[in-house]
Design a protein around this motif. Structure first.
Motif, PDB file in Angstrom:
ATOM      1  N   GLU A   1       0.778  -1.236   0.026  1.00 10.88           N
ATOM      2  CA  GLU A   1      -0.010  -0.014  -0.088  1.00 10.88           C
ATOM      3  C   GLU A   1       0.769   1.417   0.142  1.00 10.88           C
ATOM      4  O   GLU A   1       0.622   2.337  -0.149  1.00 10.88           O
ATOM      5  CB  GLU A   1      -0.848   0.010   1.195  1.00 10.88           C
ATOM      6  CG  GLU A   1      -1.941   1.151   1.269  1.00 10.88           C
ATOM      7  CD  GLU A   1      -2.979   0.814   2.376  1.00 10.88           C
ATOM      8  OE1 GLU A   1      -4.039   1.440   2.378  1.00 10.88           O
ATOM      9  OE2 GLU A   1      -2.637   0.121   3.326  1.00 10.88           O
TER      10      GLU A   1
ATOM     11  N   TYR B   1      -4.021  -6.238  -4.405  1.00 13.60           N
ATOM     12  CA  TYR B   1      -5.158  -5.270  -4.658  1.00 13.60           C
ATOM     13  C   TYR B   1      -4.861  -3.916  -3.880  1.00 13.60           C
ATOM     14  O   TYR B   1      -5.143  -2.986  -4.642  1.00 13.60           O
ATOM     15  CB  TYR B   1      -6.495  -5.877  -3.918  1.00 13.60           C
ATOM     16  CG  TYR B   1      -7.570  -4.951  -3.901  1.00 13.60           C
ATOM     17  CD1 TYR B   1      -8.637  -5.394  -5.053  1.00 13.60           C
ATOM     18  CD2 TYR B   1      -8.119  -3.782  -3.276  1.00 13.60           C
ATOM     19  CE1 TYR B   1      -9.801  -4.566  -5.225  1.00 13.60           C
ATOM     20  CE2 TYR B   1      -8.902  -3.050  -3.432  1.00 13.60           C
ATOM     21  CZ  TYR B   1     -10.117  -3.559  -4.562  1.00 13.60           C
ATOM     22  OH  TYR B   1     -11.110  -3.055  -4.711  1.00 13.60           O
TER      23      TYR B   1
ATOM     24  N   GLU C   1      -4.632  -0.507  -6.107  1.00 14.29           N
ATOM     25  CA  GLU C   1      -5.524   0.601  -5.672  1.00 14.29           C
ATOM     26  C   GLU C   1      -4.965   1.835  -5.759  1.00 14.29           C
ATOM     27  O   GLU C   1      -5.517   3.069  -5.977  1.00 14.29           O
ATOM     28  CB  GLU C   1      -6.452   0.099  -4.493  1.00 14.29           C
ATOM     29  CG  GLU C   1      -7.393   1.179  -4.120  1.00 14.29           C
ATOM     30  CD  GLU C   1      -8.295   0.573  -2.789  1.00 14.29           C
ATOM     31  OE1 GLU C   1      -9.332   0.558  -2.661  1.00 14.29           O
ATOM     32  OE2 GLU C   1      -7.250   0.219  -1.827  1.00 14.29           O
ATOM     33  N   LYS C   2      -3.704   1.819  -5.423  1.00 16.71           N
ATOM     34  CA  LYS C   2      -3.058   3.083  -5.011  1.00 16.71           C
ATOM     35  C   LYS C   2      -2.206   3.687  -6.288  1.00 16.71           C
ATOM     36  O   LYS C   2      -1.559   4.448  -6.200  1.00 16.71           O
ATOM     37  CB  LYS C   2      -2.078   2.811  -3.915  1.00 16.71           C
ATOM     38  CG  LYS C   2      -2.437   2.741  -2.355  1.00 16.71           C
ATOM     39  CD  LYS C   2      -3.006   3.961  -1.983  1.00 16.71           C
ATOM     40  CE  LYS C   2      -3.762   4.270  -0.593  1.00 16.71           C
ATOM     41  NZ  LYS C   2      -3.914   5.308  -0.072  1.00 16.71           N
TER      42      LYS C   2
ATOM     43  N   ALA D   1      -9.260  -2.830  -9.565  1.00 15.14           N
ATOM     44  CA  ALA D   1      -9.034  -1.628  -8.599  1.00 15.14           C
ATOM     45  C   ALA D   1      -8.184  -0.552  -9.504  1.00 15.14           C
ATOM     46  O   ALA D   1      -8.340   0.782  -9.158  1.00 15.14           O
ATOM     47  CB  ALA D   1      -8.220  -2.102  -7.474  1.00 15.14           C
TER      48      ALA D   1
ATOM     49  N   SER E   1     -10.536   1.500 -11.631  1.00 15.83           N
ATOM     50  CA  SER E   1     -11.139   2.263 -10.842  1.00 15.83           C
ATOM     51  C   SER E   1     -10.591   3.609 -10.514  1.00 15.83           C
ATOM     52  O   SER E   1     -11.094   4.800 -10.701  1.00 15.83           O
ATOM     53  CB  SER E   1     -11.733   1.691  -9.540  1.00 15.83           C
ATOM     54  OG  SER E   1     -12.793   0.542  -9.821  1.00 15.83           O
ATOM     55  N   GLY E   2      -9.141   3.428 -10.365  1.00 21.34           N
ATOM     56  CA  GLY E   2      -8.438   4.506  -9.850  1.00 21.34           C
ATOM     57  C   GLY E   2      -7.652   5.144 -11.159  1.00 21.34           C
ATOM     58  O   GLY E   2      -7.031   6.009 -10.838  1.00 21.34           O
TER      59      GLY E   2
END
Length: 494
Positions: free
Chosen positions: A411, A439, A443-444, A472, A475-476
């Protein structure tokens, strides 16, 4: 007026883009280091003029932007223009000293505020470069009352004078978990000067007993009571208000303990460098840590000699505490152990010493954050290697919606941490009670983390609430990560 100086510096830093607009940003360490650089090279007057200009000139941002445009069009620069451009250099160096962790790629390693020599190699002025950089004469953690600070400073001045030095400025950086101040001792004048950016300008004190006591009271008070805007993540506003109220209501607040570290600094070209190093090393070795001193804690934060030593990598004090039978699993108000503090500041040697004396490497703070979680978040490779060597648990910490250690590293895009964990048997698909590392990285938009996870066989098809890591990334709108997954699919179909 004093608080306005800090506010003016922060506000201009935000307007110029050096400080995030959302950041509750302290600048005390950065300003202190730049002030010390100036004092050690006889440029204090120029430094003061720059601070005054930032504080008093309300249109300075527009003037700086106008000069930047002039540079773009190759216009002729006046001396005033050059002075305005130097403010940009001032901020560039300030943020490096203040938040070196944010510039890990620039330094090619993870640094703390205490690593001033490494930071100064990039962030110092030309005058410091001409002196071949800075040199640390000694560093020592302590916990004191006002009278003890005064006695310490008088003994320190006596030691410096005994070195036969007659014309040097010696700089001292005073820092704890929440604040940093600068102190200069002018050997020729036998005079102290204290800089606290929250109480600008710097104040002078003679080395007489009365003045030294006033200086000690100022240091003690400034550490205990900073403006609300200066509160770091270590001390919530609520805790600060309790602490300040408690301090103000004490019958004798001078008896209240304050823990901080002191670093003595000069330039490498100081002709008295050898003598100063010798006498100050002896000064430190002569200081005796009693069981009473070792057991002291600040009343609200519970900061101690141990936590200060762990933060600053003072292994000799850690050994002394162990020899005195002090509990090495002691905590601050937030539950942070000495181990967690050492881990955050990347002091692998402190971690190994703590474990050798029986400290537990797995104790979490009040939020369930373990030393391993800390190193995964902060990217502390030295701490991680020491924790693994000392048998820290690599598996997930129990808790609701908690990432695994690998997940925390992913992350935060700490690819080096992921690699070390994987090489030591950590499961790169460990989701803890939350999402998989893949994930979280996707996401980041953390490409380096994903590449390292792929290298060690991560499963990118595991979903989190029905979404894959690739979902993810989409989406980002992380295009580089989306391209990574596209290339991965192509290679898998060959």
């Amino acid at each position: 007026m004093p608080a306005n100086t800090h506010l003016a510096l922060v506000n201009l830093g935000k307007l110029l883009g050096y400080i995030s607009r959302e950041d509750n940003y302290g600048i005390c360490a950065g300003v202190t280091c730049l002030w010390i650089n100036a004092c050690l090279t006889n440029n204090e007057a120029q430094f003061n003029q720059r601070i005054e200009a930032i504080q008093s000139n309300h249109s300075i941002q527009f003037e700086i932007n106008a000069v930047k445009e002039k540079v773009k069009t190759h216009g002729t620069l006046t001396n005033d223009d050059i002075g305005l451009l130097e403010i940009l250099g001032f901020y560039e160096n300030l943020v490096l000293f203040q938040s070196p962790r944010r510039y890990q790629q620039l330094f090619n390693k993870r640094l703390n505020q205490q690593n001033i020599l490494e930071i100064a190699s990039i962030a110092s002025s030309k005058s410091i470069e001409e002196q071949e950089g800075l040199s640390i004469l000694y560093s020592e953690a302590g916990i004191y009352t006002v009278d003890e600070i005064a006695g310490y400073l008088q003994s320190l001045a006596t030691s410096v004078q005994s070195a036969g030095v007659h014309s040097s400025n010696i700089a001292f950086i005073l820092g704890n978990y929440n604040h940093t101040m600068g102190l200069i001792y002018n050997v020729e004048k036998e005079e102290w000067m204290l800089l606290d950016i929250n109480n600008w300008p710097a104040k002078k004190f003679t080395n007489s007993p009365n003045d030294t006591l006033l200086l000690a009271k100022a240091i003690h008070t400034h550490f205990h009571t900073q403006p609300e805007s200066m509160v770091s993540r270590w001390v919530s506003s609520f805790i600060k208000r309790i602490r300040d109220t408690f301090y103000a209501q004490r019958e004798n607040p001078a008896d209240e303990y304050i823990a901080f570290n002191i670093q003595a600094v000069t330039t490498k070209k100081n002709p008295h460098l050898h003598q100063l190093t010798s006498v100050l090393t002896q000064f430190k070795s002569n200081r005796i840590i009693t069981k009473d001193i070792a057991a002291r804690k600040e009343s609200i934060t519970l900061a101690s000699l141990g936590s200060t030593a762990a933060r600053n990598g003072d292994t000799s004090i850690i050994r002394s505490l162990a020899a005195l039978g002090i509990n090495l699993n002691q905590t601050m108000f937030d539950g942070a152990t000495l181990m967690l503090t050492a881990a955050e500041y990347n002091h692998g040697d402190v971690i190994e010493i703590l474990v050798s004396y029986g400290a537990n490497p797995d104790i979490p703070d009040k939020n369930g954050f373990t030393p391993l979680d800390m190193v995964a978040q902060e990217g502390c490779t030295d701490s991680l290697k020491a924790l693994i060597k000392c048998g820290a648990t690599l598996s997930s910490t129990p808790g609701f919606l908690r990432s695994s250690v690998v997940g925390t590293a992913a992350e935060n895009n700490n690819a080096d941490i992921i690699e070390i964990l994987a090489l030591n048997g950590a499961n790169v698909d460990d989701a803890g009670s939350y999402a998989t590392p893949a994930y979280l990285a996707a996401e980041k938009g953390n490409l380096e983390a994903l590449q390292t996870l792929a290298k060690y066989g991560a499963n990118f098809s595991i979903t989190f609430f029905g979404k894959t890591p690739e979902d993810a990334a989409k989406s980002g709108k992380h295009e580089t990560v989306m391209q990574f997954f596209k290339e991965l699919q192509t290679s898998n179909t060959r």
